[in-house]
Motif scaffolding. Sequence first.
Motif, PDB file in Angstrom:
ATOM      1  N   GLY A   1       6.360  -4.856   0.891  1.00  0.00           N
ATOM      2  CA  GLY A   1       5.993  -3.773  -0.076  1.00  0.00           C
ATOM      3  C   GLY A   1       5.703  -4.573  -1.691  1.00  0.00           C
ATOM      4  N   GLN A   2       5.784  -5.929  -1.660  1.00  0.00           N
ATOM      5  CA  GLN A   2       5.392  -6.383  -2.776  1.00  0.00           C
ATOM      6  C   GLN A   2       4.223  -6.963  -3.020  1.00  0.00           C
ATOM      7  OE1 GLN A   2       9.034  -8.976  -2.967  1.00  0.00           O
ATOM      8  NE2 GLN A   2      10.091  -7.709  -4.305  1.00  0.00           N
ATOM      9  N   LEU A   3       3.669  -7.016  -1.680  1.00  0.00           N
ATOM     10  CA  LEU A   3       2.098  -7.688  -1.749  1.00  0.00           C
ATOM     11  C   LEU A   3       1.101  -6.935  -2.385  1.00  0.00           C
ATOM     12  CD1 LEU A   3       2.011  -8.730   2.130  1.00  0.00           C
ATOM     13  CD2 LEU A   3       2.331 -10.259  -0.080  1.00  0.00           C
ATOM     14  N   HIS A   4       0.106  -7.453  -2.873  1.00  0.00           N
ATOM     15  CA  HIS A   4      -1.048  -6.972  -3.667  1.00  0.00           C
ATOM     16  C   HIS A   4      -1.718  -6.085  -2.575  1.00  0.00           C
ATOM     17  CE1 HIS A   4      -4.790  -6.305  -5.723  1.00  0.00           C
ATOM     18  NE2 HIS A   4      -3.841  -6.418  -6.857  1.00  0.00           N
ATOM     19  N   GLU A   5      -2.400  -5.166  -2.928  1.00  0.00           N
ATOM     20  CA  GLU A   5      -3.150  -4.424  -1.974  1.00  0.00           C
ATOM     21  C   GLU A   5      -4.105  -5.228  -0.959  1.00  0.00           C
ATOM     22  OE1 GLU A   5      -2.550  -0.657  -0.572  1.00  0.00           O
ATOM     23  OE2 GLU A   5      -1.660  -1.332  -2.496  1.00  0.00           O
ATOM     24  N   ASP A   6      -4.979  -5.811  -1.761  1.00  0.00           N
ATOM     25  CA  ASP A   6      -5.956  -6.476  -0.727  1.00  0.00           C
ATOM     26  C   ASP A   6      -4.947  -7.288   0.156  1.00  0.00           C
ATOM     27  OD1 ASP A   6      -5.198  -8.279  -2.736  1.00  0.00           O
ATOM     28  OD2 ASP A   6      -6.968  -9.023  -3.095  1.00  0.00           O
ATOM     29  N   MET A   7      -4.103  -8.104  -0.370  1.00  0.00           N
ATOM     30  CA  MET A   7      -3.504  -8.849   0.501  1.00  0.00           C
ATOM     31  C   MET A   7      -2.686  -8.382   1.675  1.00  0.00           C
ATOM     32  SD  MET A   7      -2.639 -12.133   1.310  1.00  0.00           S
ATOM     33  CE  MET A   7      -3.414 -13.034   0.014  1.00  0.00           C
ATOM     34  N   LEU A   8      -2.240  -6.949   1.232  1.00  0.00           N
ATOM     35  CA  LEU A   8      -1.417  -6.357   2.385  1.00  0.00           C
ATOM     36  C   LEU A   8      -2.600  -5.766   3.450  1.00  0.00           C
ATOM     37  CD1 LEU A   8       0.825  -4.613   3.603  1.00  0.00           C
ATOM     38  CD2 LEU A   8       0.034  -2.693   2.083  1.00  0.00           C
ATOM     39  N   GLU A   9      -3.749  -5.622   3.081  1.00  0.00           N
ATOM     40  CA  GLU A   9      -4.972  -5.128   4.113  1.00  0.00           C
ATOM     41  C   GLU A   9      -5.316  -6.368   4.850  1.00  0.00           C
ATOM     42  OE1 GLU A   9      -7.296  -3.921   1.009  1.00  0.00           O
ATOM     43  OE2 GLU A   9      -6.760  -1.662   0.993  1.00  0.00           O
ATOM     44  N   ARG A  10      -5.215  -7.514   4.309  1.00  0.00           N
ATOM     45  CA  ARG A  10      -5.523  -8.650   5.300  1.00  0.00           C
ATOM     46  C   ARG A  10      -4.603  -8.813   6.070  1.00  0.00           C
ATOM     47  NH1 ARG A  10      -7.779 -13.136   0.903  1.00  0.00           N
ATOM     48  NH2 ARG A  10      -9.528 -11.758  -0.269  1.00  0.00           N
ATOM     49  N   VAL A  11      -3.274  -8.620   5.937  1.00  0.00           N
ATOM     50  CA  VAL A  11      -2.040  -8.849   6.849  1.00  0.00           C
ATOM     51  C   VAL A  11      -2.347  -7.941   7.854  1.00  0.00           C
ATOM     52  CG1 VAL A  11       0.499  -8.991   7.016  1.00  0.00           C
ATOM     53  CG2 VAL A  11      -0.736  -9.922   5.188  1.00  0.00           C
ATOM     54  N   LEU A  12      -2.453  -6.702   7.680  1.00  0.00           N
ATOM     55  CA  LEU A  12      -2.464  -5.562   8.284  1.00  0.00           C
ATOM     56  C   LEU A  12      -3.506  -5.676   9.434  1.00  0.00           C
ATOM     57  CD1 LEU A  12      -1.608  -2.458   6.344  1.00  0.00           C
ATOM     58  CD2 LEU A  12       0.107  -3.885   7.841  1.00  0.00           C
ATOM     59  N   ALA A  13      -4.799  -6.048   8.839  1.00  0.00           N
ATOM     60  CA  ALA A  13      -5.915  -6.546   9.834  1.00  0.00           C
ATOM     61  C   ALA A  13      -5.674  -7.599  11.079  1.00  0.00           C
ATOM     62  CB  ALA A  13      -7.193  -6.828   8.949  1.00  0.00           C
ATOM     63  N   ARG A  14      -4.636  -8.424  10.743  1.00  0.00           N
ATOM     64  CA  ARG A  14      -4.458  -9.265  12.000  1.00  0.00           C
ATOM     65  C   ARG A  14      -3.224  -9.213  12.571  1.00  0.00           C
ATOM     66  NH1 ARG A  14      -7.232 -11.243   7.877  1.00  0.00           N
ATOM     67  NH2 ARG A  14      -8.439 -13.147   8.089  1.00  0.00           N
ATOM     68  N   LEU A  15      -2.623  -7.807  12.619  1.00  0.00           N
ATOM     69  CA  LEU A  15      -1.809  -7.347  13.533  1.00  0.00           C
ATOM     70  C   LEU A  15      -2.479  -7.055  14.858  1.00  0.00           C
ATOM     71  CD1 LEU A  15       0.360  -4.751  11.446  1.00  0.00           C
ATOM     72  CD2 LEU A  15       1.042  -7.202  12.055  1.00  0.00           C
ATOM     73  N   PRO A  16      -1.593  -7.337  15.913  1.00  0.00           N
ATOM     74  CA  PRO A  16      -2.303  -6.922  17.311  1.00  0.00           C
ATOM     75  C   PRO A  16      -2.755  -5.739  17.203  1.00  0.00           C
ATOM     76  CG  PRO A  16       0.084  -7.988  17.553  1.00  0.00           C
ATOM     77  CD  PRO A  16      -0.343  -7.762  15.978  1.00  0.00           C
ATOM     78  N   PRO A  17      -4.231  -5.500  17.783  1.00  0.00           N
ATOM     79  CA  PRO A  17      -4.674  -4.231  17.803  1.00  0.00           C
ATOM     80  C   PRO A  17      -3.849  -2.965  18.454  1.00  0.00           C
ATOM     81  CG  PRO A  17      -6.258  -5.734  18.719  1.00  0.00           C
ATOM     82  CD  PRO A  17      -4.823  -6.480  18.475  1.00  0.00           C
ATOM     83  N   ALA A  18      -2.932  -3.423  19.203  1.00  0.00           N
ATOM     84  CA  ALA A  18      -2.085  -2.072  19.676  1.00  0.00           C
ATOM     85  C   ALA A  18      -1.315  -1.383  18.572  1.00  0.00           C
ATOM     86  CB  ALA A  18      -1.184  -2.488  20.829  1.00  0.00           C
ATOM     87  N   SER A  19      -0.816  -2.224  17.608  1.00  0.00           N
ATOM     88  CA  SER A  19      -0.227  -1.534  16.614  1.00  0.00           C
ATOM     89  C   SER A  19      -0.904  -0.838  15.626  1.00  0.00           C
ATOM     90  CB  SER A  19       0.268  -2.859  15.921  1.00  0.00           C
ATOM     91  OG  SER A  19      -0.476  -3.653  15.098  1.00  0.00           O
ATOM     92  N   PHE A  20      -2.073  -0.801  15.698  1.00  0.00           N
ATOM     93  CA  PHE A  20      -3.102   0.056  14.723  1.00  0.00           C
ATOM     94  C   PHE A  20      -2.751   1.355  14.823  1.00  0.00           C
ATOM     95  CE2 PHE A  20      -6.765  -3.374  14.980  1.00  0.00           C
ATOM     96  CZ  PHE A  20      -5.963  -3.870  14.006  1.00  0.00           C
ATOM     97  N   PHE A  21      -2.229   1.849  16.242  1.00  0.00           N
ATOM     98  CA  PHE A  21      -1.875   3.215  16.416  1.00  0.00           C
ATOM     99  C   PHE A  21      -0.653   3.578  15.605  1.00  0.00           C
ATOM    100  CE2 PHE A  21      -4.163   2.023  20.329  1.00  0.00           C
ATOM    101  CZ  PHE A  21      -5.171   2.820  20.167  1.00  0.00           C
ATOM    102  N   ARG A  22       0.314   2.613  15.112  1.00  0.00           N
ATOM    103  CA  ARG A  22       1.580   3.013  14.586  1.00  0.00           C
ATOM    104  C   ARG A  22       1.143   2.687  12.929  1.00  0.00           C
ATOM    105  NH1 ARG A  22       2.652  -0.068  19.237  1.00  0.00           N
ATOM    106  NH2 ARG A  22       3.236  -1.976  18.122  1.00  0.00           N
ATOM    107  N   LEU A  23       0.235   2.072  12.517  1.00  0.00           N
ATOM    108  CA  LEU A  23       0.189   1.850  11.047  1.00  0.00           C
ATOM    109  C   LEU A  23       0.550   3.057  10.187  1.00  0.00           C
ATOM    110  CD1 LEU A  23      -2.655  -0.807  10.632  1.00  0.00           C
ATOM    111  CD2 LEU A  23      -0.274  -1.213  10.925  1.00  0.00           C
ATOM    112  N   ARG A  24      -0.172   4.180  10.455  1.00  0.00           N
ATOM    113  CA  ARG A  24      -0.076   5.373   9.815  1.00  0.00           C
ATOM    114  C   ARG A  24       1.441   6.011   9.794  1.00  0.00           C
ATOM    115  NH1 ARG A  24      -5.456   6.748   8.518  1.00  0.00           N
ATOM    116  NH2 ARG A  24      -6.988   5.574   9.762  1.00  0.00           N
ATOM    117  N   GLY A  25       2.115   5.622  10.768  1.00  0.00           N
ATOM    118  CA  GLY A  25       3.554   6.250  10.639  1.00  0.00           C
ATOM    119  C   GLY A  25       4.712   5.417  10.048  1.00  0.00           C
ATOM    120  N   VAL A  26       4.318   4.176   9.545  1.00  0.00           N
ATOM    121  CA  VAL A  26       5.165   3.378   8.817  1.00  0.00           C
ATOM    122  C   VAL A  26       5.559   4.002   7.554  1.00  0.00           C
ATOM    123  CG1 VAL A  26       5.692   1.248   8.060  1.00  0.00           C
ATOM    124  CG2 VAL A  26       4.456   1.362  10.357  1.00  0.00           C
TER     125      VAL A  26
END
Length: 413
Positions: free
Chosen positions: A25-50
């Motif tokens: 929650g303390q990461l800068h916006e662009d750093m958060l997006e880089r972290v999320l982009a490297r999550l396993p693809p199966a987790s993409f379905f759950r990103l919007r629900g966090v």
Amino acid sequence: MAASAPTSGGGSKKRKHEQSAPDLGQLHEDMLERVLARLPPASFFRLRGVCRRWRDAAGSPAFLAACASVPARDPWFLMLSERQEERRPPIAFDAAEGTWARCRGAPGLGPVPVAAAGGLVLYRAPDTGALTVANPLTGASRALPPPPPAAATLQAVAMYGSPYRVVLILGKLTDLSMSAFDPSTNAWADAVPLSRKPDASPAPRGENEGDNENDEDDDGTVFFLSKSGAVMASTTQRSPSREHSSAVTCRPDGSDAVAYFLSSSGAVVSCDLARRAYAELPRVLPAHAEHSIDVAACGGRAYAVVLTEYLDTASLRVWEFLEGAWTQAAAMPPAMSHGFYGAKADVNCVGHGGRIMVCVSSGEEGGPNGCFLCDVGSNRWEELPRCVDADGDGAAADFVAAFSFEPRMEVAV
């Protein structure tokens, strides 16, 4: 009253503060997006629900750009069953995690997968021939315009490159043509004839067709006499899901593409899409030998996967066509392949990277079935875990074929 001893280093005014590690929650916006982009693809379905912030990040252009910066992802294999139209949502095997995942298919219940390239899958409606490109991860889809009218029979559908290209191979084996779709113009090119290479004729019948007398029609079907004197035909009956499939080798930029597909007689046909020429390769086994065959491409090379029976056992081998002859590249351990002896099993396969997914199905209730991953370079084989349909009756699903794609959120149709 005793006085308390003074505390060294400034007494009670100095307090110890614990340093807590920063959370996401303390990461800068662009750093958060880089972290999320490297999550396993199966987790993409759950990103919007966090949370709302993650939901906004998952839909931002910067997040998609961060996903595109990931150089490569392990493939997903879109699995097909005999009753594919009843399986919603589609099931894929995540090769990185070694687990089953749900993905999204083309709109409607009719279209079936016929090809895949990069992060996209091409669907075709069996009744109308309509083609639709879809991203199985996001569900985004695009209906392609109808190809030019053609009276010729559809032999194979090829899809390759990035941006993707779609090619229809039409006609009889003695007179092939091709029509290509360009997504940048959203239009099909007129069908152009393919020339048959002069040195591409099959080997003489006396050399690789055995001692039985045989004949061949203009579609490549070989007729021969069995030992009992019955007239037999070598026509290959393909699974409906793989009826028009092909395997394509090409450079990373999509150039020098060559499509490989099976003729109606089970011969491997190579079609050079850049030079508009094709050739029928010599048979791996004689036409009268009972076997199941399919083609796959991986690591920039094309292979033929053959399941056959010999000496009271079954063998499954991977062959590569080198310097005018078929050479064995890999073989399933006998302890794994023997279970398919006597089952008259069908084999369907697809490649990605350096691996080939092989689906073996007997087509009989309770018969032997299985899906295997083969690392061609090391000849290492592993059987996929059984997939239990949690929304159904809890029985394990039997898959007959697969298509491979790279799970990419950023790939547009």
